[in-house]
Design an enzyme around this catalytic site. Structure first.
Site, short mmCIF file in Angstrom:
data_model
loop_
_atom_site.label_atom_id
_atom_site.label_comp_id
_atom_site.label_asym_id
_atom_site.label_seq_id
_atom_site.Cartn_x
_atom_site.Cartn_y
_atom_site.Cartn_z
N CYS A 56 0.81 -1.22 0.00
CA CYS A 56 0.00 0.00 0.00
C CYS A 56 0.84 1.27 0.00
O CYS A 56 0.38 2.32 -0.44
CB CYS A 56 -0.96 0.01 1.19
SG CYS A 56 -0.29 -0.68 2.70
N ASP A 88 -1.95 -2.50 8.53
CA ASP A 88 -2.78 -3.45 9.27
C ASP A 88 -2.66 -4.88 8.75
O ASP A 88 -2.74 -5.83 9.53
CB ASP A 88 -4.24 -3.00 9.23
CG ASP A 88 -4.47 -1.75 10.06
OD1 ASP A 88 -3.48 -1.19 10.57
OD2 ASP A 88 -5.63 -1.33 10.20
N CYS A 129 -2.42 3.57 3.40
CA CYS A 129 -2.96 2.50 4.23
C CYS A 129 -3.91 3.06 5.28
O CYS A 129 -3.98 4.27 5.48
CB CYS A 129 -1.82 1.72 4.87
SG CYS A 129 -2.34 0.14 5.56
N ASP A 130 -4.58 2.16 5.97
CA ASP A 130 -5.77 2.48 6.77
C ASP A 130 -5.62 3.71 7.66
O ASP A 130 -6.43 4.64 7.60
CB ASP A 130 -6.13 1.29 7.65
CG ASP A 130 -6.55 0.07 6.84
OD1 ASP A 130 -6.40 0.10 5.61
OD2 ASP A 130 -7.00 -0.91 7.45
N LYS A 131 -4.62 3.75 8.52
CA LYS A 131 -4.50 4.84 9.48
C LYS A 131 -3.78 6.05 8.91
O LYS A 131 -3.89 7.15 9.43
CB LYS A 131 -3.79 4.38 10.76
CG LYS A 131 -4.38 3.14 11.39
CD LYS A 131 -5.88 3.26 11.60
CE LYS A 131 -6.49 1.94 12.00
NZ LYS A 131 -6.38 0.88 10.98
N CYS A 201 -5.30 -2.56 -0.02
CA CYS A 201 -6.28 -3.64 -0.18
C CYS A 201 -7.44 -3.19 -1.07
O CYS A 201 -8.00 -2.11 -0.87
CB CYS A 201 -6.79 -4.09 1.18
SG CYS A 201 -5.50 -4.77 2.24
N GLU A 451 -7.86 -4.40 15.63
CA GLU A 451 -8.87 -4.99 14.75
C GLU A 451 -8.86 -6.51 14.94
O GLU A 451 -7.83 -7.10 15.23
CB GLU A 451 -8.57 -4.65 13.29
CG GLU A 451 -8.75 -3.18 12.98
CD GLU A 451 -8.48 -2.85 11.52
OE1 GLU A 451 -8.03 -3.75 10.77
OE2 GLU A 451 -8.71 -1.70 11.12
N SER A 477 -11.66 -4.87 11.01
CA SER A 477 -11.14 -4.48 9.71
C SER A 477 -12.29 -4.18 8.76
O SER A 477 -13.40 -4.71 8.91
CB SER A 477 -10.30 -5.63 9.14
OG SER A 477 -10.04 -5.43 7.77
#
Length: 574
Positions: A56, A88, A129-131, A201, A451, A477
């Site tokens: 990512c 993650d 990425c997520d955060k 993702c 998560e 998640s």
């Protein structure tokens, strides 16, 4: 735009470039090869979350070069720097996941410190990425200098035995292996083909959810959130962002002009409409906090409740981000929401135009089935639902996209950590109809609000995804599916009701009515509370200990400082 139109006397970089007293400072810039002209132009921070931790982030440094070209083309001076990420997909399922949510704060803090320390005038932030996405947007709102957000782009789907797959299939395959429904040889093949390129993702997990948010909230250029990481068009978006940031400096359009109560509602609407990650209910309040706006989990849930679910995206649906982009992108999704009254069209964006103006030329694509018209939804209410009740007085959140049954009642089976729960699930030491409780995983209790994808995916892989429910004061998640409820507040570590549940207690869940109730009397809970003692801390020093001392409730975004409401003057006005 001619750089001569910029008045350095009102920009932060004047503190390091202007006047005789700044000769020592300027010497450092000459040492890096800058010219006199470049030193006296506006300085634009180009922040990336590049690293070699995961796909990512791997393309972000390349994209940053295109941003810098755009800045330089409009006579600005780009200054590139990196910050951290915790990815993650790598951190999931072990103690490393305790680093994930705290990394959001470190990202925001480190971008703030770099910008403050070097007096940069504007910010273009790239995250993958997520955060890192909400962390970067939080920094933009905190600093309040002209800013543009750029998503690094999603991964391409893999192919396994003729069908498209994502990393979600791998997590669920672990559960299939545990019950003998998949061979180790097939698992080995799947892990080699599931992630075939750079990018985050691919389904509507947290990264793509927050990328969608970046366009809806107005901090990203239209269409920029959708293009997959390997697509060359990403460089065009990056170049355009570099050019556009110079216009925002000249016009003095700042993040807090863009991020308003109405634009936050727009962001929540696209999360619901796309069946996005429950983590948005944590990140939107945190972004609002940086602007001094009160917008908590219940405000997010109110928008979720009245927004139709219209995008058929994984994990609840059929398609991935690449498919949405090729069908018409986030603007296609937003246009049908706007046309049917679900968005505020008058919110300003980084284009300098409003949402309605940005979408005015977007036409409906009838040759696709990724997104439905908002007046013909998959379901009439959003893909994510807020819950409240005696088990969660401060609220909870559940992703209902793809769920067939929105009600559940069963006896509790309690675990005091994810590891305990995963071990029991992997050994199939649970019963159909139970409500699995994973507690002491909240922001303070974890610490870090992990998560639970490894556990939920294992349940799904065992064919039990719709036969049990799972409740936690931690998070899920964006790849989680099944009746899984997170963000339960107050958390167990502060003696919330979830910390007082005992095995066998009956729990009622109703995602249609928004109910999460523990069938135990208030008197009994009060007696149990007398016997409750706080758990020993998992960390007694270091960054995660520091986070546990500062972090607030999930309902308000799990933030660690007072926010814009308490500040006297923002960085942009120094």
């Amino acid at each position: 735009m001619d750089a001569k139109t910029f008045d350095k006397s009102r920009l932060p970089s004047r503190h390091v470039t202007e006047g005789p007293s700044r000769a020592p400072h300027r010497s450092y810039y000459y040492a890096m090869g800058l010219t006199r002209g470049q030193i006296h132009q506006p300085f634009v921070g180009v922040a990336t979350c590049w690293n070699e931790a995961a796909p990512c982030n791997i393309a972000l440094m390349r994209q940053a070069q295109a941003v810098k070209q755009g800045v330089a083309a409009k006579e600005g001076t780009p200054r590139e720097f990196c910050t951290i990420t915790v990815t993650d997909g790598i951190a999931m399922g072990h103690q490393g996941m305790k680093s994930s949510l705290p990394s959001r704060e470190v990202i925001a803090d480190s971008v703030e410190l770099t910008m403050r320390g070097h007096c940069y005038d504007a910010l273009v932030g790239l995250a993958g990425c997520d955060k890192s996405l909400p962390g970067m947007m939080m920094a933009m709102c905190r600093l309040n200098v002209p800013s543009i957000f750029i998503y690094g782009g999603s991964i391409l789907p893999g192919t396994f035995k003729g069908r498209p797959v994502t990393v979600q299939d791998l997590f669920e395959a672990v559960g299939e292996v545990s019950i003998g429904n998949m061979s180790l040889e097939d698992l080995d093949e799947l892990e080699q083909v599931a992630c075939p390129s750079a990018g985050a993702c691919g389904a509507q997990f947290t990264a793509n959810t927050m990328a969608t948010v970046s366009e809806a909230i107005g901090l990203a250029l239209p269409y920029s959130a959708g293009a997959p990481a390997p697509y060359e068009i990403r460089d065009r978006f990056c170049m355009a962002a570099g050019e556009k940031i110079m216009d925002l400096i000249a016009l003095n359009i700042r993040p807090r002009d863009i991020v308003t109560r109405q634009s936050l509602e727009n962001a929540a609407a696209v999360v619901a409409a796309s069946g996005g990650s429950t983590n948005a209910a944590l990140h939107l309040p945190a972004i609002a906090h940086e602007c001094g706006i009160e917008f908590d989990l219940f405000d997010v849930a109110e928008i979720f409740k009245k927004t139709p679910y219209i995008a058929d995206l994984k994990p609840g649906g059929k398609y991935v981000a690449k498919d949405l982009f090729e069908a018409g992108g986030v603007p296609l999704l937003m246009k049908t929401l706007l046309d049917n009254g679900y968005l505020h069209g008058d919110c300003i964006t980084v284009t300098g135009r409003t949402i309605a103006e940005n979408l005015s030329k977007v036409e409906w694509n009838p040759d696709q089935d990724v997104v439905r018209s908002a007046d013909n939804p998959i379901t009439p209410t959003g893909g994510v639902v807020g819950l409240r009740g005696s088990l969660a007085p401060d609220g909870a959140i559940v992703k209902v996209a793809g769920l067939k049954n929105l009600k559940f009642r069963g006896p509790a089976r309690c675990f005091d950590s994810e590891e305990e729960a995963f071990s029991a699930v992997n050994a199939k030491k649970y019963k159909e109809g139970e409500v699995i409780i994973i507690r002491y995983e909240g922001p303070k209790g974890g610490p870090g609000m992990r998560e639970m994808l490894s556990t939920t995916a294992a349940l799904y892989g065992q064919g039990m995804g719709d036969k049990v429910a799972l409740i936690t004061d931690g998070r899920f998640s964006g790849a989680t599916r099944g009746f899984c409820i997170g963000h339960v507040g107050p958390e167990a570590a502060v003696c919330g009701p979830i910390g007082l549940v005992r095995d066998g207690d009956m729990i009622t869940l109703d995602a249609e009515e928004g109910i999460i109730d523990l069938e135990v009397s208030e008197k009994e809970l009060a007696e149990r509370a007398k016997d409750w003692t706080p758990p020993s801390p998992n960390f007694e020093s270091g960054c995660i200990w520091k986070y546990s001392q500062l972090v607030g409730a999930a309902r308000e975004g799990a933030v660690t400082h007072p926010g814009a409401a308490a500040e006297g003057k923002c960085y942009a006005d120094i």
